[in-house]
Design a protein around this motif. Structure first.
Motif, mmCIF file in Angstrom:
data_model
loop_
_atom_site.group_PDB
_atom_site.id
_atom_site.type_symbol
_atom_site.label_atom_id
_atom_site.label_comp_id
_atom_site.label_asym_id
_atom_site.label_seq_id
_atom_site.Cartn_x
_atom_site.Cartn_y
_atom_site.Cartn_z
ATOM 1 N N THR A 122 0.859 -1.175 0.000
ATOM 2 C CA THR A 122 0.000 0.000 0.000
ATOM 3 C C THR A 122 0.899 1.231 0.000
ATOM 4 O OG1 THR A 122 -0.124 0.286 2.399
ATOM 5 C CG2 THR A 122 -1.672 -1.281 1.400
ATOM 6 N N ASP A 123 0.303 2.389 -0.063
ATOM 7 C CA ASP A 123 1.093 3.619 -0.068
ATOM 8 C C ASP A 123 1.819 3.837 1.253
ATOM 9 O OD1 ASP A 123 0.292 4.121 -2.644
ATOM 10 O OD2 ASP A 123 -1.362 5.418 -2.055
ATOM 11 N N TYR A 124 1.321 3.248 2.338
ATOM 12 C CA TYR A 124 1.879 3.540 3.660
ATOM 13 C C TYR A 124 2.241 2.314 4.475
ATOM 14 C CZ TYR A 124 -0.179 7.920 2.278
ATOM 15 O OH TYR A 124 -0.506 9.039 1.570
ATOM 16 N N GLY A 125 2.197 1.152 3.880
ATOM 17 C CA GLY A 125 2.527 -0.051 4.628
ATOM 18 C C GLY A 125 2.255 -1.296 3.806
ATOM 19 N N LYS A 126 2.015 -2.394 4.493
ATOM 20 C CA LYS A 126 1.760 -3.674 3.839
ATOM 21 C C LYS A 126 0.511 -4.315 4.431
ATOM 22 C CE LYS A 126 6.627 -4.575 3.021
ATOM 23 N NZ LYS A 126 7.761 -5.456 3.314
ATOM 24 N N LEU A 127 -0.275 -4.896 3.567
ATOM 25 C CA LEU A 127 -1.450 -5.655 3.965
ATOM 26 C C LEU A 127 -1.155 -7.117 3.672
ATOM 27 C CD1 LEU A 127 -4.454 -5.726 4.856
ATOM 28 C CD2 LEU A 127 -5.034 -5.522 2.431
ATOM 29 N N TRP A 128 -1.137 -7.934 4.732
ATOM 30 C CA TRP A 128 -0.895 -9.372 4.586
ATOM 31 C C TRP A 128 -2.225 -10.107 4.625
ATOM 32 C CZ3 TRP A 128 3.528 -11.841 3.387
ATOM 33 C CH2 TRP A 128 4.717 -11.106 3.492
ATOM 34 N N LEU A 129 -2.550 -10.812 3.568
ATOM 35 C CA LEU A 129 -3.770 -11.609 3.465
ATOM 36 C C LEU A 129 -3.365 -13.073 3.585
ATOM 37 C CD1 LEU A 129 -5.198 -9.661 0.426
ATOM 38 C CD2 LEU A 129 -5.860 -9.397 2.829
ATOM 39 N N THR A 130 -3.911 -13.756 4.578
ATOM 40 C CA THR A 130 -3.490 -15.128 4.863
ATOM 41 C C THR A 130 -4.652 -16.092 4.707
ATOM 42 O OG1 THR A 130 -1.826 -14.321 6.413
ATOM 43 C CG2 THR A 130 -2.440 -16.633 6.591
ATOM 44 N N LYS A 131 -4.425 -17.110 3.897
ATOM 45 C CA LYS A 131 -5.402 -18.180 3.691
ATOM 46 C C LYS A 131 -5.038 -19.315 4.634
ATOM 47 C CE LYS A 131 -8.356 -20.803 1.323
ATOM 48 N NZ LYS A 131 -9.460 -20.587 0.478
ATOM 49 N N HIS A 132 -5.998 -19.692 5.487
ATOM 50 C CA HIS A 132 -5.789 -20.776 6.454
ATOM 51 C C HIS A 132 -6.525 -22.015 5.951
ATOM 52 C CE1 HIS A 132 -4.290 -17.800 9.329
ATOM 53 N NE2 HIS A 132 -5.270 -17.034 8.895
ATOM 54 N N TYR A 133 -5.869 -23.127 6.019
ATOM 55 C CA TYR A 133 -6.491 -24.351 5.514
ATOM 56 C C TYR A 133 -7.344 -25.070 6.554
ATOM 57 C CZ TYR A 133 -3.204 -27.330 8.036
ATOM 58 O OH TYR A 133 -2.497 -27.969 9.017
ATOM 59 N N ASP A 134 -7.160 -24.776 7.832
ATOM 60 C CA ASP A 134 -7.810 -25.596 8.858
ATOM 61 C C ASP A 134 -8.737 -24.814 9.791
ATOM 62 O OD1 ASP A 134 -5.911 -24.127 10.146
ATOM 63 O OD2 ASP A 134 -5.070 -25.784 11.288
ATOM 64 N N THR A 135 -9.258 -23.690 9.334
ATOM 65 C CA THR A 135 -10.132 -22.910 10.208
ATOM 66 C C THR A 135 -11.443 -22.602 9.508
ATOM 67 O OG1 THR A 135 -9.248 -20.793 9.438
ATOM 68 C CG2 THR A 135 -8.170 -21.793 11.338
ATOM 69 N N GLU A 136 -12.436 -22.261 10.300
ATOM 70 C CA GLU A 136 -13.729 -21.855 9.756
ATOM 71 C C GLU A 136 -13.581 -20.591 8.908
ATOM 72 O OE1 GLU A 136 -17.136 -22.736 10.156
ATOM 73 O OE2 GLU A 136 -16.440 -24.702 10.827
ATOM 74 N N GLN A 137 -12.833 -19.629 9.440
ATOM 75 C CA GLN A 137 -12.600 -18.390 8.714
ATOM 76 C C GLN A 137 -11.382 -18.607 7.827
ATOM 77 O OE1 GLN A 137 -11.687 -15.064 11.186
ATOM 78 N NE2 GLN A 137 -11.693 -13.621 9.500
ATOM 79 N N ASN A 138 -11.610 -18.789 6.538
ATOM 80 C CA ASN A 138 -10.531 -19.149 5.626
ATOM 81 C C ASN A 138 -9.469 -18.082 5.462
ATOM 82 O OD1 ASN A 138 -11.574 -21.662 5.058
ATOM 83 N ND2 ASN A 138 -12.857 -20.896 3.415
ATOM 84 N N TRP A 139 -9.853 -16.818 5.537
ATOM 85 C CA TRP A 139 -8.914 -15.720 5.309
ATOM 86 C C TRP A 139 -8.813 -14.839 6.544
ATOM 87 C CZ3 TRP A 139 -5.882 -15.135 1.077
ATOM 88 C CH2 TRP A 139 -6.237 -15.838 -0.081
ATOM 89 N N SER A 140 -7.622 -14.343 6.786
ATOM 90 C CA SER A 140 -7.430 -13.306 7.801
ATOM 91 C C SER A 140 -6.538 -12.234 7.184
ATOM 92 C CB SER A 140 -6.795 -13.882 9.072
ATOM 93 O OG SER A 140 -5.483 -14.332 8.814
ATOM 94 N N ALA A 141 -6.515 -11.066 7.814
ATOM 95 C CA ALA A 141 -5.714 -9.962 7.293
ATOM 96 C C ALA A 141 -5.005 -9.253 8.435
ATOM 97 C CB ALA A 141 -6.603 -8.979 6.538
ATOM 98 N N VAL A 142 -3.792 -8.824 8.154
ATOM 99 C CA VAL A 142 -2.997 -8.055 9.104
ATOM 100 C C VAL A 142 -2.425 -6.876 8.336
ATOM 101 C CG1 VAL A 142 -0.917 -8.082 10.534
ATOM 102 C CG2 VAL A 142 -2.421 -10.051 10.518
ATOM 103 N N TYR A 143 -2.498 -5.694 8.944
ATOM 104 C CA TYR A 143 -1.961 -4.491 8.309
ATOM 105 C C TYR A 143 -0.764 -4.009 9.099
ATOM 106 C CZ TYR A 143 -1.680 0.108 6.197
ATOM 107 O OH TYR A 143 -1.239 1.227 5.548
ATOM 108 N N ASP A 144 0.334 -3.744 8.401
ATOM 109 C CA ASP A 144 1.561 -3.278 9.024
ATOM 110 C C ASP A 144 1.919 -1.930 8.409
ATOM 111 O OD1 ASP A 144 4.048 -2.830 10.089
ATOM 112 O OD2 ASP A 144 4.952 -4.660 9.325
ATOM 113 N N ASP A 145 1.734 -0.864 9.186
ATOM 114 C CA ASP A 145 2.046 0.477 8.682
ATOM 115 C C ASP A 145 3.227 1.096 9.417
ATOM 116 O OD1 ASP A 145 0.992 1.117 11.119
ATOM 117 O OD2 ASP A 145 -0.492 2.519 10.358
ATOM 118 N N ASN A 146 4.026 0.287 10.058
ATOM 119 C CA ASN A 146 5.212 0.698 10.825
ATOM 120 C C ASN A 146 4.867 1.448 12.103
ATOM 121 O OD1 ASN A 146 6.961 -0.478 8.968
ATOM 122 N ND2 ASN A 146 6.897 1.336 7.681
#
Length: 145
Positions: free
Chosen positions: A57-81
């Protein structure tokens, strides 16, 4: 002297706004780009199914994670320092739309169909990322071009 004052004021406002961007705003802005953004990294974990994709992104990173063993298949973490690794609430459909938009922006529909059917080879890192995204989203493309 006035132009310098306005330049400094503009720079100050940009820096202050950049530090206070909400992750939902960042995701919204990425969505408006229709795939015209950079995927900065991809990581496959040794657990046999978890994969993370980094979107710059313009100000950091967005990590999108696909999990194989959970009900919620995707999670997201934002790192803007400023707030590293802050969890973000994001809908599964938003993740798919964001990542598939990136693929569709770079490849023709025929190439995407080849990637989906397994008849295409990865000739670059970008090809490998696109193939991984197609595999992770399990989406069927219908060619219109």
């Amino acid at each position: 002297m006035k132009p310098l004052r306005y330049l400094l004021l503009g720079l100050f406002v940009q820096v202050c706004l950049a530090e206070n961007l909400e992750p939902t705003y960042v995701i919204s802005e990425l969505s408006k780009r229709n795939g015209n953004f950079d995927v900065c990294d991809i990581q496959a974990f040794s657990d046999g199914g978890t994969t993370s994709i980094c979107v710059a992104t313009d100000y950091g990173k967005l990590w999108l994670t696909k999990h194989y063993d959970t009900e919620q298949n995707w999670s997201a973490v934002y790192d803007d320092n400023k707030y590293p690794n802050g969890p973000v609430k994001i809908l599964y459909s938003d993740v798919e739309a964001l990542l598939l938009g990136w693929v569709e922006y770079r490849y023709s529909c025929a190439t995407i169909n080849d990637m989906q059917s397994g008849t295409s080879e990865a000739f670059s890192r970008e090809d490998l990322i696109a193939m991984t995204i197609i595999d992770l989203t399990h989406t069927s493309f219908v060619c219109e071009d």
